[in-house]
Design a protein around this motif. Structure first.
Motif, PDB file in Angstrom:
ATOM      1  N   ARG A  13      64.985  54.080  61.380  1.00  0.00           N
ATOM      2  CA  ARG A  13      65.534  55.306  60.807  1.00  0.00           C
ATOM      3  C   ARG A  13      64.399  56.016  60.066  1.00  0.00           C
ATOM      4  O   ARG A  13      63.958  55.583  59.007  1.00  0.00           O
ATOM      5  CB  ARG A  13      66.681  54.962  59.858  1.00  0.00           C
ATOM      6  CG  ARG A  13      67.689  56.094  59.599  1.00  0.00           C
ATOM      7  CD  ARG A  13      67.165  57.155  58.656  1.00  0.00           C
ATOM      8  NE  ARG A  13      68.256  57.979  58.136  1.00  0.00           N
ATOM      9  CZ  ARG A  13      68.063  58.980  57.301  1.00  0.00           C
ATOM     10  NH1 ARG A  13      66.838  59.310  56.903  1.00  0.00           N
ATOM     11  NH2 ARG A  13      69.104  59.685  56.851  1.00  0.00           N
ATOM     12  N   SER A  16      63.132  58.337  55.676  1.00  0.00           N
ATOM     13  CA  SER A  16      63.916  57.556  54.721  1.00  0.00           C
ATOM     14  C   SER A  16      63.723  58.015  53.280  1.00  0.00           C
ATOM     15  O   SER A  16      64.572  57.735  52.432  1.00  0.00           O
ATOM     16  CB  SER A  16      63.532  56.076  54.826  1.00  0.00           C
ATOM     17  OG  SER A  16      62.182  55.879  54.447  1.00  0.00           O
ATOM     18  N   ALA A  21      69.176  57.946  53.640  1.00  0.00           N
ATOM     19  CA  ALA A  21      70.549  57.702  54.095  1.00  0.00           C
ATOM     20  C   ALA A  21      71.479  57.610  52.900  1.00  0.00           C
ATOM     21  O   ALA A  21      71.207  56.871  51.959  1.00  0.00           O
ATOM     22  CB  ALA A  21      70.606  56.428  54.916  1.00  0.00           C
ATOM     23  N   PRO A  23      75.516  57.098  51.186  1.00  0.00           N
ATOM     24  CA  PRO A  23      76.549  56.061  51.307  1.00  0.00           C
ATOM     25  C   PRO A  23      77.368  56.170  52.591  1.00  0.00           C
ATOM     26  O   PRO A  23      77.703  55.151  53.196  1.00  0.00           O
ATOM     27  CB  PRO A  23      77.427  56.288  50.065  1.00  0.00           C
ATOM     28  CG  PRO A  23      76.526  56.960  49.089  1.00  0.00           C
ATOM     29  CD  PRO A  23      75.607  57.814  49.899  1.00  0.00           C
ATOM     30  N   GLU A  25      76.468  57.460  55.561  1.00  0.00           N
ATOM     31  CA  GLU A  25      75.674  57.019  56.708  1.00  0.00           C
ATOM     32  C   GLU A  25      75.552  55.496  56.713  1.00  0.00           C
ATOM     33  O   GLU A  25      75.680  54.856  57.768  1.00  0.00           O
ATOM     34  CB  GLU A  25      74.283  57.660  56.684  1.00  0.00           C
ATOM     35  CG  GLU A  25      73.441  57.269  57.903  1.00  0.00           C
ATOM     36  CD  GLU A  25      72.062  57.903  57.908  1.00  0.00           C
ATOM     37  OE1 GLU A  25      71.194  57.428  58.660  1.00  0.00           O
ATOM     38  OE2 GLU A  25      71.841  58.870  57.154  1.00  0.00           O
ATOM     39  N   ARG A  26      75.337  54.917  55.564  1.00  0.00           N
ATOM     40  CA  ARG A  26      75.224  53.454  55.491  1.00  0.00           C
ATOM     41  C   ARG A  26      76.536  52.777  55.869  1.00  0.00           C
ATOM     42  O   ARG A  26      76.543  51.698  56.487  1.00  0.00           O
ATOM     43  CB  ARG A  26      74.777  53.039  54.086  1.00  0.00           C
ATOM     44  CG  ARG A  26      73.367  53.492  53.764  1.00  0.00           C
ATOM     45  CD  ARG A  26      72.899  53.069  52.373  1.00  0.00           C
ATOM     46  NE  ARG A  26      71.574  53.607  52.103  1.00  0.00           N
ATOM     47  CZ  ARG A  26      70.437  53.082  52.548  1.00  0.00           C
ATOM     48  NH1 ARG A  26      70.476  51.965  53.277  1.00  0.00           N
ATOM     49  NH2 ARG A  26      69.275  53.639  52.279  1.00  0.00           N
ATOM     50  N   GLN A  28      78.513  53.947  58.089  1.00  0.00           N
ATOM     51  CA  GLN A  28      78.553  54.015  59.545  1.00  0.00           C
ATOM     52  C   GLN A  28      77.674  52.925  60.165  1.00  0.00           C
ATOM     53  O   GLN A  28      78.021  52.331  61.189  1.00  0.00           O
ATOM     54  CB  GLN A  28      78.099  55.400  60.023  1.00  0.00           C
ATOM     55  CG  GLN A  28      79.017  56.538  59.630  1.00  0.00           C
ATOM     56  CD  GLN A  28      80.428  56.326  60.134  1.00  0.00           C
ATOM     57  OE1 GLN A  28      80.658  56.115  61.338  1.00  0.00           O
ATOM     58  NE2 GLN A  28      81.393  56.358  59.234  1.00  0.00           N
ATOM     59  N   TRP A  29      76.532  52.635  59.543  1.00  0.00           N
ATOM     60  CA  TRP A  29      75.707  51.528  60.026  1.00  0.00           C
ATOM     61  C   TRP A  29      76.510  50.224  59.973  1.00  0.00           C
ATOM     62  O   TRP A  29      76.540  49.471  60.953  1.00  0.00           O
ATOM     63  CB  TRP A  29      74.461  51.358  59.153  1.00  0.00           C
ATOM     64  CG  TRP A  29      73.495  52.481  59.144  1.00  0.00           C
ATOM     65  CD1 TRP A  29      73.489  53.589  59.945  1.00  0.00           C
ATOM     66  CD2 TRP A  29      72.359  52.624  58.277  1.00  0.00           C
ATOM     67  NE1 TRP A  29      72.430  54.398  59.632  1.00  0.00           N
ATOM     68  CE2 TRP A  29      71.723  53.832  58.618  1.00  0.00           C
ATOM     69  CE3 TRP A  29      71.832  51.846  57.247  1.00  0.00           C
ATOM     70  CZ2 TRP A  29      70.571  54.285  57.960  1.00  0.00           C
ATOM     71  CZ3 TRP A  29      70.690  52.285  56.592  1.00  0.00           C
ATOM     72  CH2 TRP A  29      70.066  53.495  56.942  1.00  0.00           C
ATOM     73  N   ALA A  30      77.156  49.997  58.832  1.00  0.00           N
ATOM     74  CA  ALA A  30      77.926  48.760  58.661  1.00  0.00           C
ATOM     75  C   ALA A  30      79.065  48.682  59.663  1.00  0.00           C
ATOM     76  O   ALA A  30      79.398  47.597  60.160  1.00  0.00           O
ATOM     77  CB  ALA A  30      78.470  48.685  57.234  1.00  0.00           C
ATOM     78  N   THR A  35      71.404  47.323  61.126  1.00  0.00           N
ATOM     79  CA  THR A  35      70.597  47.400  59.911  1.00  0.00           C
ATOM     80  C   THR A  35      69.281  48.089  60.275  1.00  0.00           C
ATOM     81  O   THR A  35      68.267  47.431  60.536  1.00  0.00           O
ATOM     82  CB  THR A  35      70.310  46.002  59.338  1.00  0.00           C
ATOM     83  OG1 THR A  35      71.541  45.294  59.173  1.00  0.00           O
ATOM     84  CG2 THR A  35      69.605  46.102  57.995  1.00  0.00           C
ATOM     85  N   GLU A  38      64.169  51.324  57.599  1.00  0.00           N
ATOM     86  CA  GLU A  38      64.000  52.644  57.008  1.00  0.00           C
ATOM     87  C   GLU A  38      62.520  52.933  56.781  1.00  0.00           C
ATOM     88  O   GLU A  38      61.824  52.175  56.112  1.00  0.00           O
ATOM     89  CB  GLU A  38      64.794  52.736  55.715  1.00  0.00           C
ATOM     90  CG  GLU A  38      66.295  52.535  55.954  1.00  0.00           C
ATOM     91  CD  GLU A  38      67.104  52.521  54.686  1.00  0.00           C
ATOM     92  OE1 GLU A  38      67.124  53.571  53.997  1.00  0.00           O
ATOM     93  OE2 GLU A  38      67.706  51.474  54.369  1.00  0.00           O
TER      94      GLU A  38
END
Length: 340
Positions: A13, A16, A21, A23, A25-26, A28-30, A35, A38
């Motif tokens: 990503r 950075s 990113a 909260p 976006e994070r 959505q990663w989760a 992971t 960055e």
């Protein structure tokens, strides 16, 4: 989607620090068990060591030229966290089997709002009167206000008629503006459905009181607004650009403004200033003029594009920038139920 396979994928990503990113976006990663690594890197030499083995890359504003694309030997998808892809060597990525995706509807409501904010600020001469009020020059501010023009019956010309232009048209009509537009594909969707008259660029420039740009940056649109096109505009007209800075020849625009061949401009994007770089004091002469206003759903869409491809499926068709690409690994048809 079973996301257990995602944990071992190298996903990078970029941007950075400049565009960290948040909260959402994070989250959505989760959601997809990823992971991303960055990274803040802005030159090919800095970027390549991080992306050389990556299977997927998120990017916000960093340029990805051909030499970076060539180094991405394992990459299957570049997911632009936004709309414009003029900083990505899209055709070169296509030749390497890398799918480039974006988020077509990113920020279109906000862009339309901002276009209207620029238009209203120019029409009501807000920057000039605000400056006078701060200096205590109240009489001069009153003189400026008396010269304001009523919007009703004025003409707004939209150069390009995509999503942001349509929403701008809807807002402008609420202020009594007549809206006209021009577009590259004149036979595409009928703007009359939006109460907008379709015309050619020359007619639009000659007749509009406000000209607003709603175009991607391509070799064909680079410096579309230059000395010749500015000369076609009315001396009391205003130019608004919230799309891409290099659509406008900024030196030609500056000359038109100081020579009173144009009434003003609302500029939210620049060619000669990198607004994505570390903060610095801009030296662009255009910003010294009193009649110039300047200013500056992505996470979910960008992450879903990348996750869908790594799961072995095509994303939604309109999110694919380099259509016709033959991917490095076969992709199944888009599955609307894949993402849950």
């Amino acid at each position: 989607m079973d996301c257990s396979f995602m944990a071992h994928r190298r996903i990078v990503r970029l941007n950075s620090r400049l565009f960290p990113a948040g909260p959402y976006e994070r989250a959505q990663w989760a959601r997809f068990g990823m992971t991303p690594i960055e990274v803040e890197a802005n030159t090919p030499a800095e970027i390549i060591p991080h992306v050389a083995e990556a299977e997927a890359v998120f990017v916000v504003s960093t340029s990805l030229p051909a030499e970076v694309i060539d180094a991405m030997a394992q990459c299957r998808v570049i997911s632009r966290l936004g709309l414009g892809t003029d900083k990505i060597a899209v055709a070169h990525a296509k030749s390497r089997g890398i799918v480039v995706t974006n988020v077509p509807y990113f920020c279109i409501e906000e862009q339309a709002d901002h276009t209207m904010a620029m238009l209203l600020g120019l029409a009501r001469k807000i920057p000039q009167t605000q400056a006078d009020m701060k200096l205590g020059a109240y009489r001069h501010a009153q003189d400026i206000v008396r010269s304001n023009r009523r919007l009703t019956g004025r003409v707004l010309g939209l150069v390009g008629f995509g999503n942001s232009a349509k929403l701008t048209a809807r807002r402008a009509q609420g202020f009594g503006l007549k809206v006209i537009a021009t577009r590259r594909r004149m036979t595409a969707e009928n703007p009359a459905d939006w109460g907008v008259e379709l015309t050619d660029l020359d007619t639009l420039l000659r007749t509009s009181d406000y000209v607003s740009l709603h175009l991607p940056l391509t070799p064909e649109t680079y410096h579309l607004i230059d000395e010749a096109t500015l000369a076609k505009m009315k001396p009391d007209a205003f130019l608004i650009n919230t799309s891409r800075g290099a659509l406008v020849d900024e030196d030609a625009l500056y000359a038109a403004l100081v020579e009173n061949r144009l009434a003003g401009a609302g500029i939210d994007t620049f060619e000669q200033i990198d607004v994505f770089a570390e903060e610095s004091v801009p030296s662009l002469e255009l910003l010294t003029l009193p009649n110039v206003i300047a200013g500056q759903d992505v996470a979910r869409g960008g992450v879903e594009n990348l996750a869908t491809i790594l799961a072995g499926h095509w994303p939604i068709g309109e999110n694919i920038v380099n259509t016709g690409v033959v991917p490095r690994a076969p992709l199944a048809d888009y599955d609307p139920g894949l993402l849950g």
